[in-house]
Design a protein around this motif. Structure first.
Motif, PDB file in Angstrom:
ATOM      1  N   GLY A   7       0.857  -1.165  -0.083  1.00  0.00           N
ATOM      2  CA  GLY A   7       0.080   0.024  -0.063  1.00  0.00           C
ATOM      3  C   GLY A   7       0.872   1.173  -0.028  1.00  0.00           C
ATOM      4  N   PHE A   8       2.144   1.174   0.241  1.00  0.00           N
ATOM      5  CA  PHE A   8       2.908   2.314   0.100  1.00  0.00           C
ATOM      6  C   PHE A   8       3.967   2.161  -1.198  1.00  0.00           C
ATOM      7  CE2 PHE A   8       1.989   1.210   4.405  1.00  0.00           C
ATOM      8  CZ  PHE A   8       1.575   2.519   5.098  1.00  0.00           C
ATOM      9  N   GLN A   9       4.447   3.365  -1.568  1.00  0.00           N
ATOM     10  CA  GLN A   9       5.426   3.447  -2.619  1.00  0.00           C
ATOM     11  C   GLN A   9       6.779   3.403  -1.977  1.00  0.00           C
ATOM     12  OE1 GLN A   9       4.563   6.559  -5.382  1.00  0.00           O
ATOM     13  NE2 GLN A   9       3.066   5.379  -6.474  1.00  0.00           N
ATOM     14  N   GLN A  10       7.408   2.473  -2.226  1.00  0.00           N
ATOM     15  CA  GLN A  10       8.984   2.233  -1.775  1.00  0.00           C
ATOM     16  C   GLN A  10       9.051   2.677  -0.396  1.00  0.00           C
ATOM     17  OE1 GLN A  10      11.156   3.980  -5.310  1.00  0.00           O
ATOM     18  NE2 GLN A  10      11.747   1.731  -5.619  1.00  0.00           N
ATOM     19  N   PRO A  11       8.633   2.340   0.722  1.00  0.00           N
ATOM     20  CA  PRO A  11       8.688   2.799   1.913  1.00  0.00           C
ATOM     21  C   PRO A  11      10.112   2.409   2.576  1.00  0.00           C
ATOM     22  CG  PRO A  11       7.637   0.640   1.969  1.00  0.00           C
ATOM     23  CD  PRO A  11       7.714   1.008   0.690  1.00  0.00           C
ATOM     24  N   TYR A  12      10.300   3.234   3.608  1.00  0.00           N
ATOM     25  CA  TYR A  12      11.729   2.721   4.528  1.00  0.00           C
ATOM     26  C   TYR A  12      10.770   2.082   5.594  1.00  0.00           C
ATOM     27  CZ  TYR A  12      14.447   6.334   2.431  1.00  0.00           C
ATOM     28  OH  TYR A  12      15.212   7.074   1.223  1.00  0.00           O
ATOM     29  N   VAL A  13      11.473   0.771   6.050  1.00  0.00           N
ATOM     30  CA  VAL A  13      10.759   0.176   7.079  1.00  0.00           C
ATOM     31  C   VAL A  13      11.874  -0.272   8.284  1.00  0.00           C
ATOM     32  CG1 VAL A  13       9.144  -0.861   5.459  1.00  0.00           C
ATOM     33  CG2 VAL A  13      11.530  -1.948   5.719  1.00  0.00           C
ATOM     34  N   TRP A  14      11.294  -0.359   9.330  1.00  0.00           N
ATOM     35  CA  TRP A  14      12.195  -0.756  10.372  1.00  0.00           C
ATOM     36  C   TRP A  14      11.717  -2.308  11.049  1.00  0.00           C
ATOM     37  CZ3 TRP A  14      10.774  -0.366  15.956  1.00  0.00           C
ATOM     38  CH2 TRP A  14      11.666  -0.498  16.905  1.00  0.00           C
ATOM     39  N   GLY A  15      12.548  -3.189  11.375  1.00  0.00           N
ATOM     40  CA  GLY A  15      12.205  -4.280  11.911  1.00  0.00           C
ATOM     41  C   GLY A  15      13.102  -4.453  13.187  1.00  0.00           C
ATOM     42  N   TYR A  16      12.455  -4.927  14.220  1.00  0.00           N
ATOM     43  CA  TYR A  16      13.252  -5.382  15.626  1.00  0.00           C
ATOM     44  C   TYR A  16      12.760  -6.690  15.949  1.00  0.00           C
ATOM     45  CZ  TYR A  16      14.468  -5.161  20.362  1.00  0.00           C
ATOM     46  OH  TYR A  16      14.634  -5.514  21.565  1.00  0.00           O
ATOM     47  N   SER A  17      13.849  -7.422  16.282  1.00  0.00           N
ATOM     48  CA  SER A  17      14.087  -8.876  16.765  1.00  0.00           C
ATOM     49  C   SER A  17      13.258  -9.618  15.690  1.00  0.00           C
ATOM     50  CB  SER A  17      13.124  -8.651  18.136  1.00  0.00           C
ATOM     51  OG  SER A  17      13.362 -10.238  18.547  1.00  0.00           O
ATOM     52  N   LEU A  18      11.962 -10.372  16.022  1.00  0.00           N
ATOM     53  CA  LEU A  18      11.443 -11.120  15.065  1.00  0.00           C
ATOM     54  C   LEU A  18      11.013 -10.652  13.891  1.00  0.00           C
ATOM     55  CD1 LEU A  18      10.175 -13.868  14.228  1.00  0.00           C
ATOM     56  CD2 LEU A  18       8.099 -13.477  15.694  1.00  0.00           C
TER      57      LEU A  18
END
Length: 85
Positions: A7-18
């Motif tokens: 649903g987003f155009q080339q987002p920046y994402v952040w993932g923590y742990s799992l």
């Protein structure tokens, strides 16, 4: 996750742990175009001990099979997040 992120155009994402390990698989499989990603406290799947990997698989299965509010309730009921309760 893939459906949500599409649903987003080339987002920046952040993932923590799992979340970081799940995000790593999204990146490895090139499922969606990303502008960038931050993986925090997520050593990846190859370096993890087998028992940790199996536990993560259970969590990943739950994430994809139960309503998000139920998943979050179970996730945050872990001892690690005791101080948040």
């Amino acid at each position: 996750l893939e459906t949500y992120l599409k649903g987003f155009q080339q987002p920046y994402v952040w993932g923590y742990s799992l979340g970081g390990r799940v995000l790593q698989k999204v990146i490895e499989r090139d499922l969606i175009p990303l502008s960038g990603a931050i993986l925090e406290s997520s050593a990846g799947f190859q370096q993890e001990p087998f028992d940790r990997l199996e536990k993560d698989k259970v969590w990943a299965q739950k994430l994809s099979s139960v309503p998000i509010d139920r998943f979050l309730e179970e996730w945050y009921s872990q001892e690690l997040f005791k101080s948040l309760r």
